[in-house]
Design a protein around this motif. Structure first.
Motif, short mmCIF file in Angstrom:
data_model
loop_
_atom_site.label_atom_id
_atom_site.label_comp_id
_atom_site.label_asym_id
_atom_site.label_seq_id
_atom_site.Cartn_x
_atom_site.Cartn_y
_atom_site.Cartn_z
N GLU A 164 0.85 -1.18 0.00
CA GLU A 164 0.00 0.00 0.00
C GLU A 164 0.89 1.23 0.00
O GLU A 164 1.70 1.42 0.90
CB GLU A 164 -0.90 0.01 1.23
N ARG A 167 0.18 7.37 1.76
CA ARG A 167 -0.83 8.32 1.37
C ARG A 167 -0.53 9.68 1.99
O ARG A 167 0.01 9.77 3.09
CB ARG A 167 -2.21 7.86 1.85
N CYS A 172 -7.73 11.13 2.56
CA CYS A 172 -7.76 10.05 1.57
C CYS A 172 -7.74 8.70 2.28
O CYS A 172 -6.75 7.97 2.26
CB CYS A 172 -6.60 10.16 0.60
N GLN A 173 -8.85 8.36 2.93
CA GLN A 173 -8.93 7.15 3.76
C GLN A 173 -9.91 6.13 3.22
O GLN A 173 -10.12 5.09 3.83
CB GLN A 173 -9.33 7.54 5.19
N LYS A 175 -11.13 3.14 1.00
CA LYS A 175 -10.46 2.03 0.34
C LYS A 175 -11.27 1.53 -0.85
O LYS A 175 -12.41 1.08 -0.69
CB LYS A 175 -10.24 0.88 1.32
N TYR A 186 -16.12 0.42 -2.62
CA TYR A 186 -15.32 1.24 -1.71
C TYR A 186 -15.83 1.11 -0.28
O TYR A 186 -17.01 0.96 -0.03
CB TYR A 186 -15.25 2.70 -2.16
N ILE A 199 -5.34 -2.99 0.26
CA ILE A 199 -5.30 -2.42 -1.08
C ILE A 199 -4.09 -2.95 -1.84
O ILE A 199 -2.95 -2.77 -1.42
CB ILE A 199 -5.25 -0.87 -1.02
N TRP A 207 -6.87 4.15 -3.26
CA TRP A 207 -7.43 4.98 -2.20
C TRP A 207 -8.20 6.14 -2.83
O TRP A 207 -7.83 6.64 -3.89
CB TRP A 207 -6.33 5.54 -1.32
#
Length: 224
Positions: A164, A167, A172-173, A175, A186, A199, A207
Protein backbone atom coordinates in the motif's frame (compact mmCIF):
# COMPACT_ATOMS: atom_id res chain seq x y z
CA UNK A 1 26.23 -1.39 -52.04
CA UNK A 2 22.69 -2.07 -53.28
CA UNK A 3 22.49 -5.15 -51.05
CA UNK A 4 23.64 -3.13 -48.03
CA UNK A 5 21.03 -0.44 -48.68
CA UNK A 6 18.33 -3.09 -49.03
CA UNK A 7 19.30 -4.66 -45.71
CA UNK A 8 19.28 -1.24 -44.05
CA UNK A 9 15.78 -0.52 -45.37
CA UNK A 10 14.56 -3.90 -44.14
CA UNK A 11 16.07 -3.21 -40.70
CA UNK A 12 14.18 0.09 -40.46
CA UNK A 13 10.92 -1.60 -41.43
CA UNK A 14 11.39 -4.33 -38.82
CA UNK A 15 12.14 -1.78 -36.11
CA UNK A 16 8.50 -0.67 -36.28
CA UNK A 17 7.32 -4.18 -35.41
CA UNK A 18 3.81 -4.70 -36.75
CA UNK A 19 3.41 -1.07 -37.89
CA UNK A 20 2.91 -1.32 -41.67
CA UNK A 21 5.01 0.89 -43.93
CA UNK A 22 1.98 2.91 -45.02
CA UNK A 23 0.90 3.51 -41.41
CA UNK A 24 3.96 5.33 -40.10
CA UNK A 25 1.66 8.32 -40.04
CA UNK A 26 -1.48 7.46 -38.08
CA UNK A 27 -4.45 9.80 -38.11
CA UNK A 28 -7.93 9.73 -36.67
CA UNK A 29 -10.33 10.99 -34.04
CA UNK A 30 -8.93 11.07 -30.52
CA UNK A 31 -10.33 9.01 -27.68
CA UNK A 32 -8.40 9.81 -24.49
CA UNK A 33 -7.42 6.77 -22.39
CA UNK A 34 -5.33 8.63 -19.81
CA UNK A 35 -2.91 11.52 -19.59
CA UNK A 36 -0.38 10.08 -22.04
CA UNK A 37 -2.33 7.45 -23.99
CA UNK A 38 -4.96 7.85 -26.71
CA UNK A 39 -6.84 5.77 -29.25
CA UNK A 40 -7.13 6.83 -32.87
CA UNK A 41 -9.96 4.88 -34.49
CA UNK A 42 -9.07 1.80 -32.47
CA UNK A 43 -5.27 2.14 -32.68
CA UNK A 44 -3.65 2.57 -29.25
CA UNK A 45 -1.07 5.38 -29.16
CA UNK A 46 1.42 6.09 -26.36
CA UNK A 47 2.54 9.71 -26.66
CA UNK A 48 6.27 10.02 -27.26
CA UNK A 49 8.52 11.70 -24.70
CA UNK A 50 6.01 12.31 -21.90
CA UNK A 51 4.85 10.55 -18.73
CA UNK A 52 1.57 11.56 -17.09
CA UNK A 53 0.37 10.83 -13.57
CA UNK A 54 -1.39 7.51 -13.04
CA UNK A 55 -5.15 7.84 -12.54
CA UNK A 56 -4.89 6.65 -8.93
CA UNK A 57 -2.15 9.11 -7.92
CA UNK A 58 -2.83 11.86 -5.43
CA UNK A 59 -1.09 15.17 -4.80
CA UNK A 60 -0.83 17.34 -1.71
CA UNK A 61 -1.46 21.06 -1.50
CA UNK A 62 0.76 23.53 0.37
CA UNK A 63 -1.58 23.22 3.35
CA UNK A 64 -1.36 19.43 3.36
CA UNK A 65 -4.73 18.73 1.75
CA UNK A 66 -4.82 15.74 -0.62
CA UNK A 67 -6.58 15.79 -3.95
CA UNK A 68 -6.97 13.34 -6.83
CA UNK A 69 -4.54 14.95 -9.29
CA UNK A 70 -4.22 11.76 -11.38
CA UNK A 71 -7.92 11.77 -12.22
CA UNK A 72 -7.77 15.53 -12.72
CA UNK A 73 -4.97 15.19 -15.27
CA UNK A 74 -6.92 12.65 -17.31
CA UNK A 75 -10.02 14.85 -17.24
CA UNK A 76 -8.03 17.88 -18.39
CA UNK A 77 -6.47 15.98 -21.29
CA UNK A 78 -9.88 14.57 -22.23
CA UNK A 79 -11.47 18.01 -22.17
CA UNK A 80 -8.78 19.35 -24.51
CA UNK A 81 -8.47 16.54 -27.03
CA UNK A 82 -11.44 14.15 -26.91
CA UNK A 83 -13.00 14.04 -30.39
CA UNK A 84 -10.26 16.13 -32.00
CA UNK A 85 -8.53 15.09 -35.24
CA UNK A 86 -4.91 14.08 -34.64
CA UNK A 87 -1.98 13.29 -36.93
CA UNK A 88 0.64 11.03 -35.35
CA UNK A 89 4.12 10.08 -36.53
CA UNK A 90 4.82 6.50 -35.41
CA UNK A 91 8.32 6.21 -33.92
CA UNK A 92 8.40 2.86 -32.12
CA UNK A 93 6.40 0.23 -30.24
CA UNK A 94 6.53 -0.22 -26.49
CA UNK A 95 6.48 -3.46 -24.50
CA UNK A 96 2.69 -3.35 -24.39
CA UNK A 97 2.62 -3.31 -28.22
CA UNK A 98 1.33 0.26 -28.31
CA UNK A 99 2.56 2.56 -31.05
CA UNK A 100 4.79 5.26 -29.58
CA UNK A 101 4.17 8.40 -31.61
CA UNK A 102 4.61 12.14 -31.76
CA UNK A 103 1.10 13.56 -32.27
CA UNK A 104 -0.24 16.89 -33.43
CA UNK A 105 -3.68 18.45 -33.19
CA UNK A 106 -4.18 21.53 -35.32
CA UNK A 107 -0.48 21.45 -36.18
CA UNK A 108 0.56 21.74 -32.50
CA UNK A 109 2.62 19.06 -30.71
CA UNK A 110 0.32 17.45 -28.11
CA UNK A 111 3.12 16.05 -25.94
CA UNK A 112 4.95 19.35 -25.78
CA UNK A 113 1.74 21.19 -24.90
CA UNK A 114 0.92 18.81 -22.05
CA UNK A 115 4.41 19.10 -20.58
CA UNK A 116 4.50 22.87 -21.02
CA UNK A 117 1.14 23.25 -19.24
CA UNK A 118 2.14 21.02 -16.32
CA UNK A 119 -0.13 18.11 -17.23
CA UNK A 120 2.70 15.63 -17.80
CA UNK A 121 6.39 15.12 -17.09
CA UNK A 122 9.13 14.94 -19.69
CA UNK A 123 10.01 11.24 -19.98
CA UNK A 124 13.77 11.73 -19.97
CA UNK A 125 14.43 7.99 -19.81
CA UNK A 126 13.38 7.83 -23.47
CA UNK A 127 13.68 11.36 -24.81
CA UNK A 128 15.00 14.81 -23.91
CA UNK A 129 12.68 16.53 -26.39
CA UNK A 130 10.58 18.23 -23.71
CA UNK A 131 13.20 18.71 -20.99
CA UNK A 132 13.18 22.51 -21.18
CA UNK A 133 9.39 22.62 -21.39
CA UNK A 134 9.10 20.76 -18.09
CA UNK A 135 11.69 22.97 -16.41
CA UNK A 136 9.76 26.07 -17.47
CA UNK A 137 6.50 24.58 -16.14
CA UNK A 138 8.20 23.66 -12.86
CA UNK A 139 9.57 27.17 -12.34
CA UNK A 140 6.14 28.67 -13.11
CA UNK A 141 4.41 26.05 -10.88
CA UNK A 142 1.98 25.20 -13.67
CA UNK A 143 -0.45 22.32 -13.27
CA UNK A 144 0.85 19.47 -11.13
CA UNK A 145 4.08 21.35 -10.40
CA UNK A 146 2.16 23.58 -8.02
CA UNK A 147 1.61 20.61 -5.70
CA UNK A 148 3.57 17.91 -3.91
CA UNK A 149 3.62 14.54 -5.66
CA UNK A 150 5.97 11.82 -6.88
CA UNK A 151 6.85 11.00 -10.46
CA UNK A 152 4.66 8.48 -12.30
CA UNK A 153 7.70 6.21 -12.75
CA UNK A 154 8.38 6.11 -9.01
CA UNK A 155 4.70 5.56 -8.30
CA UNK A 156 4.58 2.57 -10.66
CA UNK A 157 7.56 0.99 -8.91
CA UNK A 158 5.72 1.31 -5.59
CA UNK A 159 2.54 -0.13 -7.09
CA UNK A 160 4.35 -3.12 -8.61
CA UNK A 161 5.71 -4.01 -5.18
CA UNK A 162 2.16 -4.83 -4.13
CA UNK A 163 2.41 -2.73 -0.98
CA UNK A 164 0.00 0.00 0.00
CA UNK A 165 1.66 3.26 -1.09
CA UNK A 166 2.17 6.01 1.45
CA UNK A 167 -0.83 8.32 1.37
CA UNK A 168 -0.75 12.07 1.91
CA UNK A 169 -1.87 12.98 5.41
CA UNK A 170 -5.47 14.05 5.33
CA UNK A 171 -8.78 12.66 4.18
CA UNK A 172 -7.76 10.05 1.57
CA UNK A 173 -8.93 7.15 3.76
CA UNK A 174 -11.53 5.48 1.54
CA UNK A 175 -10.46 2.03 0.34
CA UNK A 176 -11.31 1.11 -3.24
CA UNK A 177 -11.36 -2.70 -3.33
CA UNK A 178 -11.98 -5.03 -6.31
CA UNK A 179 -13.72 -8.30 -5.47
CA UNK A 180 -12.85 -11.73 -6.89
CA UNK A 181 -15.72 -11.24 -9.37
CA UNK A 182 -14.31 -7.89 -10.49
CA UNK A 183 -16.84 -5.73 -8.63
CA UNK A 184 -15.44 -2.34 -7.58
CA UNK A 185 -16.46 -1.56 -3.99
CA UNK A 186 -15.32 1.24 -1.71
CA UNK A 187 -15.17 0.95 2.09
CA UNK A 188 -15.53 3.87 4.46
CA UNK A 189 -13.72 4.09 7.82
CA UNK A 190 -15.89 2.47 10.49
CA UNK A 191 -17.58 -0.02 8.18
CA UNK A 192 -17.50 -3.74 9.02
CA UNK A 193 -14.85 -4.78 6.51
CA UNK A 194 -12.79 -1.58 6.41
CA UNK A 195 -9.95 -2.72 8.70
CA UNK A 196 -9.47 -6.12 7.08
CA UNK A 197 -9.58 -4.74 3.53
CA UNK A 198 -6.12 -4.47 2.01
CA UNK A 199 -5.30 -2.42 -1.08
CA UNK A 200 -3.30 -4.14 -3.82
CA UNK A 201 -2.48 -1.51 -6.43
CA UNK A 202 -1.25 -4.17 -8.88
CA UNK A 203 -4.88 -5.28 -9.19
CA UNK A 204 -6.07 -1.73 -9.82
CA UNK A 205 -7.24 -1.13 -6.26
CA UNK A 206 -6.75 2.35 -4.87
CA UNK A 207 -7.43 4.98 -2.20
CA UNK A 208 -10.02 7.74 -2.59
CA UNK A 209 -10.27 11.13 -0.94
CA UNK A 210 -14.07 11.40 -1.14
CA UNK A 211 -17.15 9.32 -1.94
CA UNK A 212 -17.79 11.53 -4.98
CA UNK A 213 -14.35 10.67 -6.31
CA UNK A 214 -14.93 6.94 -5.74
CA UNK A 215 -18.34 6.95 -7.41
CA UNK A 216 -17.01 9.01 -10.31
CA UNK A 217 -14.28 6.42 -10.91
CA UNK A 218 -16.86 3.59 -11.06
CA UNK A 219 -16.79 2.21 -7.50
CA UNK A 220 -19.97 1.49 -5.50
CA UNK A 221 -20.31 1.75 -1.70
CA UNK A 222 -19.95 -1.33 0.48
CA UNK A 223 -23.27 -2.48 1.92
CA UNK A 224 -21.89 -2.70 5.45
Amino acid sequence: MLRICSLFTLSLALSFGAVPADAQTVSGVVRVIDGDTIDLNGTRIRLHGIDALEASQTCETATGQPWACGDWTTREVRERYQGAKAECEALDRDRYDRIVARCQVGGVDVGQTLVRDGLAFAYRKYSMDYDLDEKAAFVAERGIHGFKTISPARYRVTRRSGTEPTRPKGSCQIKGNISAKGTKIYHMPGQDFYTRTRINTRKGERWFCSEAEARGAGWRPARR
